[in-house]
Scaffold this active site. Structure first.
Site, PDB file in Angstrom:
ATOM      1  N   ARG A   1       0.810  -1.218   0.000  1.00 41.66           N
ATOM      2  CA  ARG A   1       0.000   0.000   0.000  1.00 41.66           C
ATOM      3  C   ARG A   1       0.846   1.272   0.000  1.00 41.66           C
ATOM      4  NH1 ARG A   1      -4.456  -0.876   4.534  1.00 41.66           N
ATOM      5  NH2 ARG A   1      -2.704   0.028   5.619  1.00 41.66           N
ATOM      6  N   ASN A   2       2.156   1.134   0.218  1.00 47.10           N
ATOM      7  CA  ASN A   2       3.047   2.279   0.147  1.00 47.10           C
ATOM      8  C   ASN A   2       3.123   2.731  -1.311  1.00 47.10           C
ATOM      9  OD1 ASN A   2       5.652   3.731  -0.214  1.00 47.10           O
ATOM     10  ND2 ASN A   2       5.847   3.311   1.964  1.00 47.10           N
ATOM     11  N   GLN A   3       3.091   4.007  -1.564  1.00 50.66           N
ATOM     12  CA  GLN A   3       3.033   4.546  -2.929  1.00 50.66           C
ATOM     13  C   GLN A   3       4.401   4.717  -3.587  1.00 50.66           C
ATOM     14  OE1 GLN A   3       0.810   8.177  -2.686  1.00 50.66           O
ATOM     15  NE2 GLN A   3      -0.892   7.199  -1.643  1.00 50.66           N
ATOM     16  N   PHE A   4       5.475   4.401  -2.887  1.00 48.88           N
ATOM     17  CA  PHE A   4       6.816   4.645  -3.411  1.00 48.88           C
ATOM     18  C   PHE A   4       7.028   4.060  -4.807  1.00 48.88           C
ATOM     19  CE2 PHE A   4      11.213   3.327  -4.082  1.00 48.88           C
ATOM     20  CZ  PHE A   4      11.855   4.541  -3.961  1.00 48.88           C
TER      21      PHE A   4
END
Length: 160
Positions: free
Chosen positions: A49-52
């Site tokens: 779920r991290n957008q990196f």
């Protein structure tokens, strides 16, 4: 990954991941410290779920849907390096605001080893930027490297 559940009630002692560098990196992206999920996977920005990785796909063409090793290879080819400001710290879960007893990585040493790095992107105003200013002022004051503070891309809990 090293995690020790003995430091204080509700806290974990966490050691980070090794740096990711190619032959001649130009941009060093620094987080504060890997999340619990990243440490468990031994992957930078391991929480799906991290957008990196979606951001890196847009700005550098690093395919977010590929396996981690392929993403890292692509990142290196595009002259990006990854690391964290903190080598070790004590904290609750993955919360940067709860970090205690931080110890910095040798960012100055990495910059010496890779003089091609011309830019540092600090991923997270609360985390990376705060710890760089506090623990590594000599790196923050360098005039030969551009340093940018970016907003955090970590997953935040939504409160009703």
């Amino acid at each position: 990954m090293m995690r020790n559940r003995n430091p204080a009630p509700g806290k974990e002692y966490t050691c980070g991941l090794p740096p990711v560098t190619g032959e001649n990196p130009a941009v060093l992206i620094l987080g504060s410290s890997p999340s619990v999920m990243s440490l468990e996977k031994a992957e930078y920005y391991g929480n799906p779920r991290n957008q990196f990785w979606q951001i890196m796909e847009r700005i550098a063409g690093v395919p977010a849907d590929r396996p981690y090793a392929e993403r890292i290879s692509c990142l290196k080819k595009r002259r990006f390096a990854l690391w964290d400001v903190l080598a070790t710290c004590e904290r609750h879960a993955s919360c940067d605001q709860s970090i205690r007893n931080p110890q910095a990585n040798d960012i100055a040493g990495l910059l010496e080893d890779y003089p091609t790095i011309a830019c540092i992107a600090l991923n997270g105003n609360v985390g990376a930027t705060r710890w760089m200013r506090r623990l590594l002022p000599e790196v923050m004051s360098r005039t030969d490297i551009r340093i940018y503070s970016l907003p955090s891309r970590r997953v935040r809990r939504m409160h009703a």
